[in-house]
Design a protein around this motif. Structure first.
Motif, PDB file in Angstrom:
ATOM      1  N   SER A  86       2.008  13.699  -5.715  1.00 26.79           N
ATOM      2  CA  SER A  86       1.990  15.134  -6.165  1.00 26.79           C
ATOM      3  C   SER A  86       2.851  15.984  -5.599  1.00 26.79           C
ATOM      4  N   GLN A  87       3.083  15.586  -4.246  1.00 23.33           N
ATOM      5  CA  GLN A  87       4.129  16.280  -3.516  1.00 23.33           C
ATOM      6  C   GLN A  87       5.451  15.809  -3.256  1.00 23.33           C
ATOM      7  N   THR A  88       5.775  14.805  -4.174  1.00 27.84           N
ATOM      8  CA  THR A  88       7.143  14.301  -4.300  1.00 27.84           C
ATOM      9  C   THR A  88       7.790  14.929  -5.472  1.00 27.84           C
ATOM     10  N   ILE A 103       3.923   6.126  -9.431  1.00 26.79           N
ATOM     11  CA  ILE A 103       4.736   5.520 -10.084  1.00 26.79           C
ATOM     12  C   ILE A 103       4.427   3.889 -10.103  1.00 26.79           C
ATOM     13  N   VAL A 104       4.978   3.302 -11.064  1.00 24.35           N
ATOM     14  CA  VAL A 104       4.681   1.709 -11.040  1.00 24.35           C
ATOM     15  C   VAL A 104       5.953   1.163 -10.298  1.00 24.35           C
ATOM     16  N   GLN A 127      -1.667   6.853  -4.459  1.00 25.23           N
ATOM     17  CA  GLN A 127      -2.149   7.851  -3.951  1.00 25.23           C
ATOM     18  C   GLN A 127      -1.561   9.195  -4.703  1.00 25.23           C
ATOM     19  N   HIS A 128      -2.725   9.921  -5.518  1.00 29.47           N
ATOM     20  CA  HIS A 128      -2.136  10.981  -6.424  1.00 29.47           C
ATOM     21  C   HIS A 128      -1.808  12.122  -5.637  1.00 29.47           C
ATOM     22  N   ALA A 175       0.751  -1.256  -0.142  1.00 29.22           N
ATOM     23  CA  ALA A 175       0.007   0.126  -0.018  1.00 29.22           C
ATOM     24  C   ALA A 175       0.941   1.283   0.090  1.00 29.22           C
ATOM     25  N   ASN A 176       2.056   1.013  -0.480  1.00 31.33           N
ATOM     26  CA  ASN A 176       2.800   2.437  -0.759  1.00 31.33           C
ATOM     27  C   ASN A 176       2.129   3.478  -1.432  1.00 31.33           C
TER      28      ASN A 176
END
Length: 158
Positions: A54-56, A62-63, A49-50, A43-44
């Motif tokens: 989005s904050q990275t 990513i896959v 989780q968009h 569950a990374n």
């Protein structure tokens, strides 16, 4: 069905030559990601989780790297050398992130055949839609062994 069905073995070591190539295109779909995440219970938030992604520096999910490794391992088992082969060693670099819905073009090439010790070395490069390398690696693979005749013998799958 995989069980109970006789499978043709892949190519033996004496049938494999340096310079052989295989090209394979994989599109990463939602169903593939969901199957992987469900199977591994991973569950990374970077994978799903968009709002987190989005904050990275990645900006969007990513896959998972191991999922890309699985695509390569599957191609080895299916095509080069094929059924009955086994990965003995792998070195993989994940050069750029692969995003959901990406298409990755993999190029496999046999770079060494060691008949005496019964292994082949296969290099792999995966490029994204912009033809940028996103993954590269080298795999030491034991090709299938030629089996004696099995007439009249019953073998169990598990």
């Amino acid at each position: 069905m995989l069980l109970g069905k006789k499978r043709k073995l892949g190519r033996r070591i004496d049938e494999i030559m340096v310079g052989e190539k295989l090209s394979l295109t994989e599109k990463i779909e939602d169903k593939d990601l969901l199957l992987y995440l469900g199977l591994t219970d991973d569950a990374n938030p970077l994978f799903i989780q968009h709002d987190y992604a989005s904050q990275t520096p990645y900006e969007k999910p990513i896959v998972p790297s191991i999922m890309l490794s699985g695509i390569i391992s599957s191609a080895i088992s299916k095509y080069l050398p094929g059924p009955g082969s086994h990965v003995l060693n792998q070195e993989i670099e994940f050069l750029k992130p692969v995003y959901h819905y990406a298409t990755v073009q993999f190029l496999f090439e046999v770079v060494d055949v060691n008949r005496q010790n019964h292994y082949v070395i296969v290099s792999v490069v995966g490029n994204n839609e912009s033809n940028e390398a996103v993954i590269k690696g080298r795999f030491k693979i034991c090709p299938p062994y030629r089996l004696e005749g099995l007439e009249g013998k019953a073998l169990e799958n598990f």
